[in-house]
Design a protein around this motif. Structure first.
Motif, mmCIF file in Angstrom:
data_model
loop_
_atom_site.group_PDB
_atom_site.id
_atom_site.type_symbol
_atom_site.label_atom_id
_atom_site.label_comp_id
_atom_site.label_asym_id
_atom_site.label_seq_id
_atom_site.Cartn_x
_atom_site.Cartn_y
_atom_site.Cartn_z
ATOM 1 N N ASN A 1 0.811 -1.216 0.000
ATOM 2 C CA ASN A 1 0.000 0.000 0.000
ATOM 3 C C ASN A 1 0.848 1.272 0.000
ATOM 4 O OD1 ASN A 1 -2.431 -1.357 -0.127
ATOM 5 N ND2 ASN A 1 -2.697 -1.390 2.090
ATOM 6 N N GLU A 2 2.037 1.213 0.569
ATOM 7 C CA GLU A 2 2.906 2.392 0.627
ATOM 8 C C GLU A 2 3.586 2.685 -0.709
ATOM 9 O OE1 GLU A 2 5.702 1.613 3.755
ATOM 10 O OE2 GLU A 2 4.279 2.148 5.333
ATOM 11 N N ASP A 3 3.983 1.648 -1.439
ATOM 12 C CA ASP A 3 4.886 1.864 -2.564
ATOM 13 C C ASP A 3 4.448 1.292 -3.906
ATOM 14 O OD1 ASP A 3 7.222 3.296 -1.469
ATOM 15 O OD2 ASP A 3 7.326 1.572 -0.122
ATOM 16 N N PHE A 4 3.302 0.668 -3.983
ATOM 17 C CA PHE A 4 2.930 -0.009 -5.222
ATOM 18 C C PHE A 4 1.465 0.236 -5.571
ATOM 19 C CE2 PHE A 4 6.359 -2.366 -3.268
ATOM 20 C CZ PHE A 4 7.238 -2.556 -4.317
ATOM 21 N N VAL A 5 1.164 0.083 -6.824
ATOM 22 C CA VAL A 5 -0.213 -0.021 -7.287
ATOM 23 C C VAL A 5 -0.377 -1.488 -7.642
ATOM 24 C CG1 VAL A 5 -1.866 0.635 -9.056
ATOM 25 C CG2 VAL A 5 -0.231 2.323 -8.187
ATOM 26 N N SER A 6 -1.204 -2.171 -6.899
ATOM 27 C CA SER A 6 -1.325 -3.606 -7.150
ATOM 28 C C SER A 6 -2.571 -3.896 -7.980
ATOM 29 C CB SER A 6 -1.371 -4.383 -5.834
ATOM 30 O OG SER A 6 -2.495 -4.008 -5.075
ATOM 31 N N VAL A 7 -2.389 -4.808 -8.897
ATOM 32 C CA VAL A 7 -3.478 -5.286 -9.736
ATOM 33 C C VAL A 7 -3.408 -6.803 -9.716
ATOM 34 C CG1 VAL A 7 -4.429 -5.358 -12.068
ATOM 35 C CG2 VAL A 7 -3.323 -3.272 -11.237
ATOM 36 N N LYS A 8 -4.486 -7.412 -9.336
ATOM 37 C CA LYS A 8 -4.533 -8.867 -9.321
ATOM 38 C C LYS A 8 -5.481 -9.313 -10.419
ATOM 39 C CE LYS A 8 -5.448 -12.839 -6.492
ATOM 40 N NZ LYS A 8 -5.910 -13.362 -5.226
ATOM 41 N N LEU A 9 -4.993 -10.231 -11.231
ATOM 42 C CA LEU A 9 -5.881 -10.741 -12.267
ATOM 43 C C LEU A 9 -5.698 -12.242 -12.399
ATOM 44 C CD1 LEU A 9 -4.138 -11.137 -15.256
ATOM 45 C CD2 LEU A 9 -3.970 -8.710 -14.814
ATOM 46 N N VAL B 1 11.718 -1.519 -4.434
ATOM 47 C CA VAL B 1 11.590 -0.076 -4.197
ATOM 48 C C VAL B 1 12.939 0.606 -4.438
ATOM 49 C CG1 VAL B 1 11.186 1.689 -2.429
ATOM 50 C CG2 VAL B 1 9.615 -0.235 -2.653
ATOM 51 N N LYS B 2 14.017 0.004 -3.978
ATOM 52 C CA LYS B 2 15.348 0.570 -4.206
ATOM 53 C C LYS B 2 15.674 0.625 -5.693
ATOM 54 C CE LYS B 2 17.183 -1.038 0.205
ATOM 55 N NZ LYS B 2 18.081 -2.011 0.853
ATOM 56 N N VAL B 3 15.379 -0.440 -6.405
ATOM 57 C CA VAL B 3 15.622 -0.478 -7.847
ATOM 58 C C VAL B 3 14.786 0.599 -8.538
ATOM 59 C CG1 VAL B 3 15.286 -1.850 -9.954
ATOM 60 C CG2 VAL B 3 16.310 -2.895 -7.934
ATOM 61 N N ARG B 4 13.507 0.660 -8.182
ATOM 62 C CA ARG B 4 12.623 1.660 -8.781
ATOM 63 C C ARG B 4 13.156 3.075 -8.556
ATOM 64 N NH1 ARG B 4 7.643 2.633 -5.642
ATOM 65 N NH2 ARG B 4 9.147 3.895 -4.569
ATOM 66 N N ASN B 5 13.584 3.353 -7.342
ATOM 67 C CA ASN B 5 14.092 4.687 -7.037
ATOM 68 C C ASN B 5 15.349 5.010 -7.845
ATOM 69 O OD1 ASN B 5 12.010 5.065 -5.236
ATOM 70 N ND2 ASN B 5 13.208 4.523 -3.450
#
Length: 108
Positions: free
Chosen positions: A20-28, A100-104
């Motif tokens: 919830n802090e760092d991602f937009v989650s989509v489950k399919l 998160v580190k990679v994304r940043n």
């Protein structure tokens, strides 16, 4: 292993907080889902979206396809990273922290 991920990993309070802090989650569920998804102004069925997100995974050059598949998509750089199979909560937490580190680093 999808149901095991739901029960043991995705339901973990620490995992929920990190997601919830760092991602937009989509489950399919590509086998059951009839929804249409829009990514980069293109429309995809759930099977097409899974194929799109898992092809040419730039951050792990030899990805495996199976269920469950967790995909991290970095929209600015259009890079992708994926993991396949059941991941226990401590390892998933470690993976999320590193993603998160990679994304940043790559999304500056």
């Amino acid at each position: 292993f999808c149901k095991k991920m739901d029960k043991e990993t995705y339901a973990n309070k620490k995992i929920i907080k990190l997601v919830n802090e760092d991602f937009v989650s989509v489950k399919l569920n590509p086998k059951k889902d009839n929804n249409t998804y829009s990514v980069n102004n293109k429309e995809y069925s759930s099977m097409q979206l899974l194929a799109y997100l898992t092809q040419n995974s730039t951050l792990n050059p030899d990805p495996k396809i199976g269920f469950p598949t967790i995909v991290f998509y970095f929209p600015k750089s259009k890079q992708k990273y994926q993991e396949t199979g059941f991941i226990e909560p401590p390892m998933f937490k470690y993976m999320l922290t590193n993603i998160v580190k990679v994304r940043n680093r790559i999304e500056k």
